[in-house]
Write a protein that holds these residues in place. Structure first.
Motif: not given
Length: 364
Positions: A278-285, A313-322, A328-329
């Motif tokens: 519950g610290v973050a609402p989503s990857y986008a947020g 790999t999953r963490e980075m993929t979610a940050l990139r896609e969502e 570069a980030d």
């Protein structure tokens, strides 16, 4: 004739050299191993099927409560009370991370949680170190070069912090690279373990502190007060960032946020875990996006691979896609993690070059 520039292909994130600073040993067991170890000691699990067990952990973790999230560890800790189990789980953790493209990992755990079967805390540390060493050797045999450092945890709600700190000092030349406190933040500030942090500073042992996860900026201030060099999660630093009054204006940082940013105190962000608790609402947020855009030293981590059903790999993929992160980030976050590793400077510099060059080669 007009020649249009081709858009570069996305980086193969699995192949990218990744540095992991925040990963709990007791939160990353293989489901199949947990089943086998539980059967050996007669411990009942919520499922007798590996896939079903993996689903149970993720569903329980995704409750939005850190307290409920931590309850899942009742099962993993139960099977980590024997030396052979500790060594096996430690070795498998290294192999799993190496197979995911991690080139350096700092794996943490609390020895005090593994003494229920009669083991001493020293015996726990030695069994885990033997497992890490075996995992590194076997990974090398499989063609994966990975380095591993250990962080000794103390549980902030208990009173074993001095014993844990002394372990970090005793084994610092045997693979232990630092110290941490974990567990519930609310009601248990880092300053409660001030004596342990005094010892660690006197002995020149680096430490990170879980802060800015379930609790807010006061928790971060407490971690900074005892001298934390990194912040476990740390994303609630964003609570000290105020949106600009005027449209298009730059956000304003408070004094705590400014201190963290300007001194490059690394934030050990773990997006999936932060969503689950519950610290973050989503990857986008996720607050890490705002913080990395403001120049903070944000790193990407797994926290608990079994509990959150994740990998680097999953963490980075979610940050990139969502989350809208660019390659570069992600490369910069990987370099920031290498720079913040609790390693001697020459080794750290070599790691930074390996990570930077590896990402550059994949981006070419």
């Amino acid at each position: 004739m007009t020649v249009s520039a081709q858009t570069p292909a996305p980086v193969d994130l699995h192949a990218a050299p990744k540095v992991l600073l925040h990963d709990h040993l007791d939160g990353g067991l293989r489901p199949s191993t947990l089943l086998e170890l539980a059967d050996e000691i007669g411990h009942e699990l919520p499922s007798t099927d590996a896939d079903g067990l993996a689903r149970w952990f993720v569903e329980s973790a995704a409750s939005g409560s850190l307290v409920r999230y931590l309850e899942t560890f009742d099962h993993t800790v139960a099977v980590l009370q024997r030396e052979e189990a500790l060594e096996r789980v430690a070795a498998e953790a290294v192999l799993d991370l190496a197979a995911d493209g991690v080139v350096y990992a700092e794996i943490r755990y609390a020895p005090e949680l593994c003494t229920g079967g009669g083991l001493s805390m020293e015996a726990v540390v030695e069994a885990v170190q033997a497992g890490f060493a075996r995992g590194v050797r076997e990974a090398a045999e499989a063609g994966h070069r990975i380095g591993v450092g250990t962080l000794v945890d103390a549980m902030r709600q208990a009173d074993n912090h001095m014993a844990a700190a002394r372990l970090a000092v005793r084994y610092r030349d045997a693979g232990v690279v630092g110290f941490d406190i974990a567990g519930p933040e609310d009601g248990f500030p880092a300053t409660r373990q001030a004596e342990a942090f005094d010892l660690l500073r006197a002995e020149h042992v680096p430490f990170t502190v879980h802060a800015g996860e379930a609790a807010g900026i006061d928790s971060v201030e407490g971690a900074l007060a005892v001298g934390a060099l990194r912040l476990g999660h740390g994303v609630r630093v964003a609570d000290d960032v105020v949106a600009a009054d005027a449209p298009g204006g730059a956000p304003q940082l408070g004094r705590v946020a400014t201190w963290v940013r300007d001194r490059r105190i690394a934030l050990e962000a773990s997006p999936t875990s932060n969503i689950h608790t519950g610290v973050a609402p989503s990857y986008a947020g996720h607050p890490s996006t705002l913080l990395k855009d403001l120049g903070f030293a944000v790193t990407v981590n797994t926290d608990n691979r079994l509990v959150s059903g994740t990998s680097m790999t999953r963490e980075m993929t979610a940050l990139r896609e969502e989350g809208g992160w660019s390659d570069a980030d992600l490369a910069l976050a990987s370099v920031a993690a290498a720079e913040a590793a609790f390693l001697p400077l020459p080794v750290r510099e070599e790691l930074v070059l390996r990570v930077r060059d590896g990402w550059a080669a994949l981006s070419a």
